[in-house]
Write a protein that holds these residues in place. Structure first.
Motif, PDB file in Angstrom:
ATOM      1  N   PHE A  65       0.817  -1.206   0.000  1.00 33.12           N
ATOM      2  CA  PHE A  65       0.000   0.000   0.000  1.00 33.12           C
ATOM      3  C   PHE A  65       0.855   1.262   0.000  1.00 33.12           C
ATOM      4  O   PHE A  65       0.613   2.191  -0.781  1.00 33.12           O
ATOM      5  N   VAL A  66       1.840   1.317   0.862  1.00 35.93           N
ATOM      6  CA  VAL A  66       2.658   2.535   0.975  1.00 35.93           C
ATOM      7  C   VAL A  66       3.465   2.772  -0.296  1.00 35.93           C
ATOM      8  O   VAL A  66       3.600   3.919  -0.732  1.00 35.93           O
ATOM      9  N   GLN A  67       3.960   1.712  -0.924  1.00 39.64           N
ATOM     10  CA  GLN A  67       4.698   1.951  -2.165  1.00 39.64           C
ATOM     11  C   GLN A  67       3.773   2.525  -3.236  1.00 39.64           C
ATOM     12  O   GLN A  67       4.167   3.443  -3.955  1.00 39.64           O
ATOM     13  N   GLU A  68       2.559   2.060  -3.305  1.00 39.64           N
ATOM     14  CA  GLU A  68       1.592   2.647  -4.249  1.00 39.64           C
ATOM     15  C   GLU A  68       1.377   4.122  -3.938  1.00 39.64           C
ATOM     16  O   GLU A  68       1.345   4.960  -4.829  1.00 39.64           O
ATOM     17  N   ARG A  69       1.216   4.409  -2.660  1.00 38.79           N
ATOM     18  CA  ARG A  69       0.984   5.798  -2.243  1.00 38.79           C
ATOM     19  C   ARG A  69       2.166   6.683  -2.601  1.00 38.79           C
ATOM     20  O   ARG A  69       1.993   7.773  -3.141  1.00 38.79           O
ATOM     21  N   LEU A  70       3.375   6.204  -2.322  1.00 33.44           N
ATOM     22  CA  LEU A  70       4.570   7.012  -2.546  1.00 33.44           C
ATOM     23  C   LEU A  70       4.986   7.093  -4.014  1.00 33.44           C
ATOM     24  O   LEU A  70       5.712   8.005  -4.391  1.00 33.44           O
ATOM     25  N   VAL A  71       4.531   6.171  -4.826  1.00 34.76           N
ATOM     26  CA  VAL A  71       4.894   6.210  -6.246  1.00 34.76           C
ATOM     27  C   VAL A  71       3.783   6.822  -7.098  1.00 34.76           C
ATOM     28  O   VAL A  71       4.059   7.632  -7.978  1.00 34.76           O
ATOM     29  N   TYR A  72       2.555   6.472  -6.817  1.00 34.92           N
ATOM     30  CA  TYR A  72       1.451   6.911  -7.680  1.00 34.92           C
ATOM     31  C   TYR A  72       0.609   8.045  -7.092  1.00 34.92           C
ATOM     32  O   TYR A  72       0.375   9.046  -7.751  1.00 34.92           O
ATOM     33  N   GLU A  73       0.122   7.874  -5.891  1.00 37.30           N
ATOM     34  CA  GLU A  73      -0.825   8.847  -5.346  1.00 37.30           C
ATOM     35  C   GLU A  73      -0.212  10.228  -5.170  1.00 37.30           C
ATOM     36  O   GLU A  73      -0.881  11.230  -5.385  1.00 37.30           O
ATOM     37  N   VAL A  74       1.068  10.304  -4.809  1.00 33.66           N
ATOM     38  CA  VAL A  74       1.704  11.622  -4.657  1.00 33.66           C
ATOM     39  C   VAL A  74       1.890  12.319  -6.004  1.00 33.66           C
ATOM     40  O   VAL A  74       2.139  13.521  -6.046  1.00 33.66           O
ATOM     41  N   GLY A  81      -0.593  12.213  -8.160  1.00 35.77           N
ATOM     42  CA  GLY A  81      -1.962  12.449  -8.602  1.00 35.77           C
ATOM     43  C   GLY A  81      -2.499  11.322  -9.461  1.00 35.77           C
ATOM     44  O   GLY A  81      -3.501  11.494 -10.153  1.00 35.77           O
ATOM     45  N   GLU A  82      -1.856  10.173  -9.406  1.00 38.51           N
ATOM     46  CA  GLU A  82      -2.259   9.014 -10.206  1.00 38.51           C
ATOM     47  C   GLU A  82      -3.006   8.019  -9.324  1.00 38.51           C
ATOM     48  O   GLU A  82      -2.865   8.017  -8.110  1.00 38.51           O
ATOM     49  N   ASP A  83      -3.783   7.157  -9.978  1.00 41.72           N
ATOM     50  CA  ASP A  83      -4.539   6.140  -9.252  1.00 41.72           C
ATOM     51  C   ASP A  83      -3.634   4.994  -8.833  1.00 41.72           C
ATOM     52  O   ASP A  83      -2.713   4.618  -9.548  1.00 41.72           O
ATOM     53  N   SER A  84      -3.961   4.435  -7.689  1.00 44.14           N
ATOM     54  CA  SER A  84      -3.282   3.243  -7.206  1.00 44.14           C
ATOM     55  C   SER A  84      -3.698   2.060  -8.074  1.00 44.14           C
ATOM     56  O   SER A  84      -4.826   2.005  -8.557  1.00 44.14           O
ATOM     57  N   GLN A 135       4.260  -5.092  -8.515  1.00 48.03           N
ATOM     58  CA  GLN A 135       4.603  -3.675  -8.361  1.00 48.03           C
ATOM     59  C   GLN A 135       5.885  -3.239  -9.068  1.00 48.03           C
ATOM     60  O   GLN A 135       5.871  -2.225  -9.771  1.00 48.03           O
ATOM     61  N   PRO A 136       7.012  -3.916  -8.886  1.00 49.19           N
ATOM     62  CA  PRO A 136       8.239  -3.403  -9.515  1.00 49.19           C
ATOM     63  C   PRO A 136       8.134  -3.239 -11.028  1.00 49.19           C
ATOM     64  O   PRO A 136       8.581  -2.227 -11.583  1.00 49.19           O
ATOM     65  N   GLY A 137       7.529  -4.190 -11.706  1.00 48.81           N
ATOM     66  CA  GLY A 137       7.371  -4.080 -13.154  1.00 48.81           C
ATOM     67  C   GLY A 137       6.469  -2.925 -13.551  1.00 48.81           C
ATOM     68  O   GLY A 137       6.755  -2.189 -14.498  1.00 48.81           O
ATOM     69  N   ARG A 138       5.361  -2.763 -12.807  1.00 51.22           N
ATOM     70  CA  ARG A 138       4.460  -1.638 -13.087  1.00 51.22           C
ATOM     71  C   ARG A 138       5.154  -0.309 -12.845  1.00 51.22           C
ATOM     72  O   ARG A 138       5.002   0.637 -13.616  1.00 51.22           O
ATOM     73  N   ILE A 139       5.909  -0.224 -11.762  1.00 55.43           N
ATOM     74  CA  ILE A 139       6.592   1.025 -11.441  1.00 55.43           C
ATOM     75  C   ILE A 139       7.632   1.344 -12.499  1.00 55.43           C
ATOM     76  O   ILE A 139       7.708   2.471 -12.995  1.00 55.43           O
ATOM     77  N   ARG A 140       8.433   0.370 -12.858  1.00 50.98           N
ATOM     78  CA  ARG A 140       9.459   0.594 -13.890  1.00 50.98           C
ATOM     79  C   ARG A 140       8.812   1.081 -15.181  1.00 50.98           C
ATOM     80  O   ARG A 140       9.258   2.038 -15.787  1.00 50.98           O
ATOM     81  N   GLU A 141       7.744   0.427 -15.581  1.00 51.06           N
ATOM     82  CA  GLU A 141       7.061   0.784 -16.829  1.00 51.06           C
ATOM     83  C   GLU A 141       6.441   2.180 -16.754  1.00 51.06           C
ATOM     84  O   GLU A 141       6.510   2.953 -17.699  1.00 51.06           O
ATOM     85  N   SER A 142       5.836   2.502 -15.625  1.00 56.01           N
ATOM     86  CA  SER A 142       5.131   3.781 -15.507  1.00 56.01           C
ATOM     87  C   SER A 142       6.068   4.964 -15.288  1.00 56.01           C
ATOM     88  O   SER A 142       5.644   6.103 -15.445  1.00 56.01           O
TER      89      SER A 142
END
Length: 165
Positions: free
Chosen positions: A57-66, A68-71, A107-114
């Motif tokens: 959850f926190v990685q989603e928050r710190l990568v996407y929500e901050v 302005g993107e959706d988790s 998560q890691p693959g999604r983060i790298r891609e995004s």
């Protein structure tokens, strides 16, 4: 020890480190006996399941929500694993360990891609966490999420030692 051939840029190094840290977390999740995931030993306020879900959850928050993107996680992760939540307050069934592990693995693959635009992309507005640390770029929040993950991984190991034996 990890050995990489050739020179790599700092951004690639960050992504590889994220994948290394997550590999350690996934190995830890595979090693935890299922019967121990919901135990909350004396001196702790959360369980192993909560800590793994909280990492995701926190990685989603710190990568996407901050940004302005959706988790990319189901809403149940916020309900059960956000800061300030606890198994003591859960109603209903939390995500299973299999669901949490799948989220962690993806998560890691999604983060790298995004984050193809780069990790120096500015946040919509500076973000200050509960520790009083202010972040201004997506890379800063991603790096902090790795530190956060390590803290919770150590907590998971401490709980597991107490829960098992």
């Amino acid at each position: 020890m990890i050995r990489w051939k050739g020179r790599i840029g700092m951004e690639e190094l960050i992504f590889r480190h994220m994948e290394t840290v997550r590999g350690l977390t996934l190995r830890a999740s595979d090693a935890v006996p299922e019967g121990t995931v919901d135990r909350v030993p004396a001196g702790f306020s959360n369980s192993i399941r909560w800590n793994f879900g909280h990492i995701a959850f926190v990685q989603e928050r710190l990568v996407y929500e901050v940004m302005g993107e959706d988790s990319g996680l189901p809403d149940t992760f916020r309900e059960y694993f956000a800061a300030g939540t606890s198994p003591a307050g859960w109603t209903g069934a939390p995500p299973s360990m299999q669901e949490i592990r799948a989220a962690l693995a993806a998560q890691p693959g999604r983060i790298r891609e995004s984050r193809k635009k780069g990790t120096d992309e500015p946040l919509l507005r500076p973000f200050t966490n509960k520790m009083g640390v202010t972040f201004r770029t997506s890379g800063e929040t991603l790096l902090f999420s790795l530190y956060h993950e390590g803290l919770h991984l150590e907590t998971i190991k401490r709980i597991a030692r107490l829960a098992v034996g």
